[in-house]
Design a protein around this motif. Structure first.
Motif, PDB file in Angstrom:
ATOM      1  N   LEU A  86       0.840  -1.192   0.000  1.00 25.30           N
ATOM      2  CA  LEU A  86       0.000   0.000   0.000  1.00 25.30           C
ATOM      3  C   LEU A  86       0.876   1.243   0.000  1.00 25.30           C
ATOM      4  O   LEU A  86       1.920   1.278   0.667  1.00 25.30           O
ATOM      5  N   LEU A  87       0.462   2.281  -0.733  1.00 28.28           N
ATOM      6  CA  LEU A  87       1.172   3.550  -0.692  1.00 28.28           C
ATOM      7  C   LEU A  87       1.145   4.103   0.729  1.00 28.28           C
ATOM      8  O   LEU A  87       0.146   3.944   1.442  1.00 28.28           O
ATOM      9  N   GLN A  88       2.222   4.781   1.125  1.00 30.56           N
ATOM     10  CA  GLN A  88       2.365   5.198   2.516  1.00 30.56           C
ATOM     11  C   GLN A  88       2.259   6.709   2.731  1.00 30.56           C
ATOM     12  O   GLN A  88       2.918   7.273   3.588  1.00 30.56           O
ATOM     13  N   HIS A  89       1.405   7.372   1.938  1.00 29.67           N
ATOM     14  CA  HIS A  89       1.077   8.757   2.252  1.00 29.67           C
ATOM     15  C   HIS A  89      -0.059   8.770   3.278  1.00 29.67           C
ATOM     16  O   HIS A  89      -0.660   7.735   3.573  1.00 29.67           O
ATOM     17  N   ALA A  90      -0.347   9.948   3.814  1.00 31.27           N
ATOM     18  CA  ALA A  90      -1.447  10.109   4.753  1.00 31.27           C
ATOM     19  C   ALA A  90      -2.429  11.129   4.190  1.00 31.27           C
ATOM     20  O   ALA A  90      -2.076  11.949   3.337  1.00 31.27           O
ATOM     21  N   HIS A  91      -3.677  11.090   4.662  1.00 24.40           N
ATOM     22  CA  HIS A  91      -4.687  12.049   4.238  1.00 24.40           C
ATOM     23  C   HIS A  91      -5.311  12.730   5.454  1.00 24.40           C
ATOM     24  O   HIS A  91      -5.606  12.080   6.453  1.00 24.40           O
ATOM     25  N   THR A  92      -5.494  14.035   5.358  1.00 19.85           N
ATOM     26  CA  THR A  92      -6.150  14.827   6.389  1.00 19.85           C
ATOM     27  C   THR A  92      -7.259  15.628   5.742  1.00 19.85           C
ATOM     28  O   THR A  92      -7.069  16.181   4.649  1.00 19.85           O
ATOM     29  N   CYS A  93      -8.410  15.693   6.403  1.00 21.76           N
ATOM     30  CA  CYS A  93      -9.508  16.488   5.859  1.00 21.76           C
ATOM     31  C   CYS A  93      -9.016  17.902   5.591  1.00 21.76           C
ATOM     32  O   CYS A  93      -8.388  18.525   6.463  1.00 21.76           O
ATOM     33  N   ALA A  94      -9.274  18.408   4.386  1.00 18.06           N
ATOM     34  CA  ALA A  94      -8.786  19.734   4.015  1.00 18.06           C
ATOM     35  C   ALA A  94      -9.294  20.794   4.973  1.00 18.06           C
ATOM     36  O   ALA A  94      -8.589  21.752   5.301  1.00 18.06           O
ATOM     37  N   GLU A  95     -10.529  20.626   5.467  1.00 14.86           N
ATOM     38  CA  GLU A  95     -11.090  21.620   6.386  1.00 14.86           C
ATOM     39  C   GLU A  95     -10.375  21.626   7.728  1.00 14.86           C
ATOM     40  O   GLU A  95     -10.373  22.628   8.445  1.00 14.86           O
ATOM     41  N   GLU A  96      -9.743  20.486   8.084  1.00 19.15           N
ATOM     42  CA  GLU A  96      -9.052  20.385   9.367  1.00 19.15           C
ATOM     43  C   GLU A  96      -7.571  20.705   9.249  1.00 19.15           C
ATOM     44  O   GLU A  96      -6.871  20.812  10.254  1.00 19.15           O
ATOM     45  N   SER A  97      -7.064  20.880   8.023  1.00 23.34           N
ATOM     46  CA  SER A  97      -5.644  21.153   7.824  1.00 23.34           C
ATOM     47  C   SER A  97      -5.310  22.558   8.288  1.00 23.34           C
ATOM     48  O   SER A  97      -6.165  23.445   8.365  1.00 23.34           O
ATOM     49  N   VAL A  98      -4.042  22.769   8.583  1.00 24.26           N
ATOM     50  CA  VAL A  98      -3.582  24.089   8.977  1.00 24.26           C
ATOM     51  C   VAL A  98      -3.823  25.064   7.827  1.00 24.26           C
ATOM     52  O   VAL A  98      -3.497  24.770   6.675  1.00 24.26           O
ATOM     53  N   ALA A  99      -4.396  26.200   8.114  1.00 27.04           N
ATOM     54  CA  ALA A  99      -4.669  27.189   7.065  1.00 27.04           C
ATOM     55  C   ALA A  99      -3.371  27.691   6.453  1.00 27.04           C
ATOM     56  O   ALA A  99      -2.371  27.878   7.145  1.00 27.04           O
ATOM     57  N   LEU A 100      -3.381  27.904   5.145  1.00 32.30           N
ATOM     58  CA  LEU A 100      -2.199  28.419   4.469  1.00 32.30           C
ATOM     59  C   LEU A 100      -1.929  29.841   4.923  1.00 32.30           C
ATOM     60  O   LEU A 100      -2.835  30.664   5.031  1.00 32.30           O
ATOM     61  N   ARG A 101      -0.677  30.139   5.168  1.00 32.15           N
ATOM     62  CA  ARG A 101      -0.306  31.446   5.710  1.00 32.15           C
ATOM     63  C   ARG A 101       0.485  32.223   4.676  1.00 32.15           C
ATOM     64  O   ARG A 101       1.671  31.985   4.477  1.00 32.15           O
ATOM     65  N   GLY A 102      -0.171  33.152   4.038  1.00 35.47           N
ATOM     66  CA  GLY A 102       0.525  34.030   3.104  1.00 35.47           C
ATOM     67  C   GLY A 102       0.808  33.378   1.771  1.00 35.47           C
ATOM     68  O   GLY A 102       0.564  32.199   1.558  1.00 35.47           O
ATOM     69  N   ARG A 103       1.345  34.182   0.853  1.00 30.23           N
ATOM     70  CA  ARG A 103       1.637  33.700  -0.494  1.00 30.23           C
ATOM     71  C   ARG A 103       3.120  33.489  -0.737  1.00 30.23           C
ATOM     72  O   ARG A 103       3.509  32.895  -1.730  1.00 30.23           O
ATOM     73  N   GLY A 104       3.955  34.006   0.130  1.00 24.05           N
ATOM     74  CA  GLY A 104       5.390  33.867  -0.061  1.00 24.05           C
ATOM     75  C   GLY A 104       5.900  32.558   0.510  1.00 24.05           C
ATOM     76  O   GLY A 104       5.168  31.803   1.142  1.00 24.05           O
ATOM     77  N   PHE A 105       7.181  32.277   0.252  1.00 28.76           N
ATOM     78  CA  PHE A 105       7.797  31.061   0.765  1.00 28.76           C
ATOM     79  C   PHE A 105       8.310  31.292   2.181  1.00 28.76           C
ATOM     80  O   PHE A 105       8.912  32.317   2.486  1.00 28.76           O
ATOM     81  N   ALA A 106       8.065  30.346   3.057  1.00 29.86           N
ATOM     82  CA  ALA A 106       8.546  30.439   4.430  1.00 29.86           C
ATOM     83  C   ALA A 106       8.658  29.030   4.996  1.00 29.86           C
ATOM     84  O   ALA A 106       8.001  28.104   4.536  1.00 29.86           O
ATOM     85  N   HIS A 107       9.509  28.854   6.009  1.00 24.90           N
ATOM     86  CA  HIS A 107       9.647  27.565   6.671  1.00 24.90           C
ATOM     87  C   HIS A 107      10.267  27.810   8.029  1.00 24.90           C
ATOM     88  O   HIS A 107      11.173  28.629   8.172  1.00 24.90           O
ATOM     89  N   ASP A 108       9.730  27.125   9.042  1.00 23.71           N
ATOM     90  CA  ASP A 108      10.269  27.277  10.394  1.00 23.71           C
ATOM     91  C   ASP A 108      11.505  26.402  10.551  1.00 23.71           C
ATOM     92  O   ASP A 108      11.406  25.186  10.702  1.00 23.71           O
ATOM     93  N   GLY A 109      12.703  27.004  10.491  1.00 25.20           N
ATOM     94  CA  GLY A 109      13.943  26.259  10.586  1.00 25.20           C
ATOM     95  C   GLY A 109      14.385  25.751   9.231  1.00 25.20           C
ATOM     96  O   GLY A 109      13.689  25.874   8.233  1.00 25.20           O
ATOM     97  N   ALA A 110      15.585  25.155   9.192  1.00 25.41           N
ATOM     98  CA  ALA A 110      16.143  24.666   7.937  1.00 25.41           C
ATOM     99  C   ALA A 110      15.402  23.425   7.458  1.00 25.41           C
ATOM    100  O   ALA A 110      15.030  22.557   8.237  1.00 25.41           O
TER     101      ALA A 110
END
Length: 337
Positions: A86-110
């Motif tokens: 079986l493929l080993q990705h996961a699925h989360t309800c889109a409504e329960e996912s963390v809301a997208l923050r902004g349009r630019g690129f960002a990441h907490d830490g390297a």
């Protein structure tokens, strides 16, 4: 490590297995064909043979005439086991996912190997593929950092086709987010779903810090081929760092990629096993994780596994890099953007 005799036996079996695997895969319920040690009444016999996986084992009297798996192939014994990759990705309800923050690129830490990765684009699922009907966001792992050919300024990350591309509606430039923060930090660059590879590369955004290390494992030092008996580790977004043993580099398996892409056959993939007493080797969300040997060299890219989590399947890293036309970033070649 396998003995010299076992390696010789596998070398003899390999061309025979390749010659008959398509016929075996065409039999009802067959999910994989491999080379391994034959078991009788649950005990290993010391004899190498052709191992045929089926989704569900049935008594001989309940198998249609002409669809039985033969007891041997040209004198090579067969073994039938119950196992479905079986493929080993996961699925989360889109409504329960963390809301997208902004349009630019960002990441907490390297950004490092083992980080989570999710396309912004969601997919529609319904039972039995999901508990409830609705839109879902797919999540997997960014396994390692790479650069393209010819060398480009932008650094990319490896993951699987099924994680980054989702289905046949993918396009270069599709945005990727950190599933924990919702920050957009990469976009889709390349994808490959072939008879040897399930892989994709995403380009990290400008200003996104990154490092060619895998937390809990160490720096990436290069690549090499896997061999049976080798101890390996992986770092995945679903289950973190776990260890296992390469038990085969000959498994050909059928994997369901959903309605849009259908069932695909991947040949000569790597099989990694972990004893049940030591816990799971992988969980949903680990697809895209790098499989690494004892000296920091990557041998494969994890994409599938069994429902129990004790067995994982990985595409050979040499094939992944060749089909995506990229090369690994190693510690002494780290790039900054």
């Amino acid at each position: 490590m396998l003995s010299i005799r076992e390696l010789r036996d596998r070398a003899v079996i390999r061309p025979i297995k390749r010659a008959v695997e398509d016929q075996l895969l065409d039999l009802p319920g067959v999910t994989a064909v491999d080379i391994g040690e034959k078991r009788t009444a649950g005990r290993f016999t010391g004899t190498q043979g052709i191992v045929v996986s089926v989704a569900r084992k049935r008594p001989a009297d309940r198998v249609w005439p002409g669809t039985h798996i033969p007891a041997d192939v040209l004198g090579i014994p067969t073994d039938v086991i119950e196992e479905k990759p079986l493929l080993q990705h996961a699925h989360t309800c889109a409504e329960e996912s963390v809301a997208l923050r902004g349009r630019g690129f960002a990441h907490d830490g390297a950004v490092t190997g083992g980080d989570g990765l999710a396309p912004c684009r969601s997919v529609q699922l319904a039972p039995p593929d999901a508990r409830y009907a609705g839109r879902y966001r797919r999540t997997g792992t960014l396994g390692a950092l790479v650069i393209g050919h010819p060398p480009a300024v932008a650094t990319m990350g490896l993951t699987t086709f099924d994680v980054a591309c989702l289905d046949d509606g993918w396009a270069v430039g599709d945005r990727m987010v950190d599933p924990d923060t919702g920050h957009v930090y990469a976009d889709l660059a390349r994808g490959a779903l072939s008879g040897r590879v399930d892989a994709a590369a995403v380009t990290l955004g400008r200003g996104v810090d990154h490092s060619p290390v895998i937390p809990g494992i160490g720096p990436v030092t290069g690549q090499c081929a896997a061999y049976p008996g080798e101890q390996v580790r992986k770092c995945g977004y679903g289950s973190g760092v776990t260890s296992g043993v390469v038990t085969s580099v000959d498994v050909t398996l059928r994997v369901d990629h959903g309605a849009a892409l259908g069932v695909r056959v991947l040949r000569e993939q790597i099989r990694i096993d972990r004893p049940a007493s030591e816990g799971c080797f992988l969980q949903a969300g680990d697809a895209g994780g790098a499989v690494v040997n004892h000296d920091g060299r990557i041998v494969g890219l994890l994409f599938a596994g069994t429902r129990s989590g004790m067995t994982g399947f990985a595409s050979p890293i040499v094939d992944v890099l060749a089909e995506l036309d990229v090369e690994l970033c190693v510690l002494h070649r780290q790039l900054q953007v």
